[in-house]
Design a protein around this motif. Structure first.
Motif, PDB file in Angstrom:
ATOM      1  N   LYS A   1       0.835  -1.195   0.000  1.00  0.00           N
ATOM      2  CA  LYS A   1       0.000   0.000   0.000  1.00  0.00           C
ATOM      3  C   LYS A   1       0.872   1.247   0.000  1.00  0.00           C
ATOM      4  CE  LYS A   1      -3.780  -2.222   2.525  1.00  0.00           C
ATOM      5  NZ  LYS A   1      -4.608  -2.195   3.746  1.00  0.00           N
ATOM      6  N   PRO A   2       0.490   2.272  -0.771  1.00  0.00           N
ATOM      7  CA  PRO A   2       1.297   3.507  -0.800  1.00  0.00           C
ATOM      8  C   PRO A   2       1.212   4.248   0.525  1.00  0.00           C
ATOM      9  CG  PRO A   2      -0.768   3.825  -1.965  1.00  0.00           C
ATOM     10  CD  PRO A   2      -0.697   2.360  -1.629  1.00  0.00           C
ATOM     11  N   THR A   3       2.276   4.952   0.864  1.00  0.00           N
ATOM     12  CA  THR A   3       2.308   5.771   2.072  1.00  0.00           C
ATOM     13  C   THR A   3       2.374   7.236   1.688  1.00  0.00           C
ATOM     14  OG1 THR A   3       4.727   5.796   2.210  1.00  0.00           O
ATOM     15  CG2 THR A   3       3.584   3.931   3.244  1.00  0.00           C
TER      16      THR A   3
ATOM     17  N   ILE B   1       3.853   9.254  -1.770  1.00  0.00           N
ATOM     18  CA  ILE B   1       3.206  10.349  -2.505  1.00  0.00           C
ATOM     19  C   ILE B   1       4.122  11.566  -2.531  1.00  0.00           C
ATOM     20  CG2 ILE B   1       1.219  11.914  -2.523  1.00  0.00           C
ATOM     21  CD1 ILE B   1      -0.345   9.661  -1.097  1.00  0.00           C
TER      22      ILE B   1
ATOM     23  N   ALA C   1      -2.236  11.057  -5.052  1.00  0.00           N
ATOM     24  CA  ALA C   1      -2.831  10.133  -4.083  1.00  0.00           C
ATOM     25  C   ALA C   1      -3.910   9.281  -4.734  1.00  0.00           C
ATOM     26  CB  ALA C   1      -3.406  10.920  -2.911  1.00  0.00           C
TER      27      ALA C   1
ATOM     28  N   TYR D   1      -4.265   5.785  -2.798  1.00  0.00           N
ATOM     29  CA  TYR D   1      -4.113   6.070  -1.376  1.00  0.00           C
ATOM     30  C   TYR D   1      -5.413   6.654  -0.825  1.00  0.00           C
ATOM     31  CZ  TYR D   1      -2.315   7.946   3.007  1.00  0.00           C
ATOM     32  OH  TYR D   1      -2.119   8.226   4.328  1.00  0.00           O
TER      33      TYR D   1
ATOM     34  N   TYR E   1      -6.673   8.555   2.503  1.00  0.00           N
ATOM     35  CA  TYR E   1      -6.253   9.216   3.739  1.00  0.00           C
ATOM     36  C   TYR E   1      -7.253   8.907   4.849  1.00  0.00           C
ATOM     37  CZ  TYR E   1      -4.806  12.967   6.885  1.00  0.00           C
ATOM     38  OH  TYR E   1      -4.361  13.680   7.968  1.00  0.00           O
TER      39      TYR E   1
ATOM     40  N   ARG F   1      -4.403   2.423   8.680  1.00  0.00           N
ATOM     41  CA  ARG F   1      -4.406   3.880   8.542  1.00  0.00           C
ATOM     42  C   ARG F   1      -5.398   4.547   9.495  1.00  0.00           C
ATOM     43  NH1 ARG F   1      -1.521   4.050   3.850  1.00  0.00           N
ATOM     44  NH2 ARG F   1      -1.932   2.440   2.300  1.00  0.00           N
TER      45      ARG F   1
END
Length: 338
Positions: A3-5, A9, A42, A47, A49, A117
């Motif tokens: 998973k992207p952080t 980004i 994002a 991603y 948030y 998250r």
């Protein structure tokens, strides 16, 4: 697929992870063009948030991560945790607690609160394996280390005045006539114990006293499991212990050998924290300001979350020696306080 952080980004856009966090939370501090680039990146990277669905909210969800070996119901770290929760609640933020098992450290597995998250910032309380604290610091989320530091991790740290505190205690013993002084604590276990050992050693060096390896006693192993304190055949006249809990354990071991504290051997601790009222003399110690440590850790983390400074450093919280009944001047000593 990983998973992207926020750090991923940030690298794609050319900004810091803190800027990414502010942009996705709808906070000021950047141009509209930069914000749009971050939001677009994002979305392209998939991603989500954790605060997007409540961007207008002013509260943050703050995670407190504690290695399992350090946490007990009435421990020093439990006391610090309560103070952290109080400070964060007063500031209008929510708190999540998660304990890290040793296997999770060894396998470098993300805490569930980061994997899902659920938090906007993290306080790591108590030192895990160095590889793990560096792994946590690299996740692109505001993080503060509390009661330890790692110079190779990209994280702010808040610690007590460990080296100076043990220097004061050891110097106090020396000024009271003690020249044969041992130390109890595995100085390789944590940065705090290492600094306390170095303060003890500095006092010996400053007064021209030798360091005797047989008077350096281990209180725990590399996994932070407590060991039975093995007393040497030839005893010093005083011991400096890395914390009050260990000082109390040492007093019991000395008593079992038929030695009296402080009549035969003086003992000092550190923290000014005991979990319960214990039989025996009150322990001379160095009082750690837990309230100031918690307040500084929270303030540092919230400053990061709001886009504060990016240079990482260590904040040392001062304390003070407290002299009680567990140590006394040797005969023919003036008994001068350090």
């Amino acid at each position: 697929m990983k998973k992207p952080t926020m750090r991923d980004i940030g690298k794609a856009v050319g900004v810091s992870a803190v800027t990414v966090s502010k942009a996705l939370a709808g906070k000021p501090g950047m141009s509209d063009a930069v914000r749009q680039r971050i939001e677009r990146a994002a979305a392209e990277m998939g991603y989500v948030y954790p605060g997007m669905d409540r961007a207008a909210s002013t509260h943050l969800d703050i995670g407190i991560l504690i290695p399992e070996a350090f946490f007990e119901a009435n421990s020093f770290y439990a006391s610090l945790y309560k103070r952290l929760v109080q400070r964060l609640t007063e500031a209008g933020h929510f708190t999540l607690l998660e304990l890290v098992e040793r296997t999770e450290e060894e396998q470098r597995r993300l805490p569930k609160m980061l994997e899902s998250r659920k938090v906007n910032g993290l306080i790591l309380l108590g030192q895990p394996r160095k590889e793990y604290d560096r792994f946590i610091a690299a996740q692109g989320i505001p993080v503060v280390f509390l009661d330890f530091y790692d110079e190779q991790a990209s994280a702010d740290a808040v610690v007590g005045d460990n080296s100076y505190g043990c220097y004061r205690l050891t110097s106090h013993l020396i000024k009271n006539g003690h020249t044969r002084i041992g130390f109890v604590g595995n100085y390789r276990a944590t940065s705090s114990i290492m600094d306390r050992y170095l303060g003890y050693y500095r006092a010996l060096l400053g007064h021209g006293l030798p360091l005797r390896e047989d008077w350096i006693l281990m209180d725990r192993d590399a996994e932070n499991h407590l060991l039975e304190i093995a007393l040497p055949e030839e005893m010093p006249t005083a011991f400096v212990c890395n914390c009050d809990v260990v000082a109390r354990r040492l007093i019991r071991a000395l008593t079992a050998r038929g030695l009296r504290v402080p009549e035969d051997i003086s003992v000092t601790g550190f923290d000014d924290f005991e979990t319960e009222v214990s039989a025996g003399p009150g322990i001379s110690t160095f009082r750690v300001d837990q309230d100031a440590m918690a307040e500084t850790a929270v303030r540092t983390l919230l400053n990061q979350s709001a886009g504060g400074r990016r240079s990482h450093g260590r904040t040392v919280i001062s304390g003070q020696p407290v002299y009680r009944e567990s140590e006394k001047p040797l005969e023919n000593s003036k008994g001068e306080n350090a």
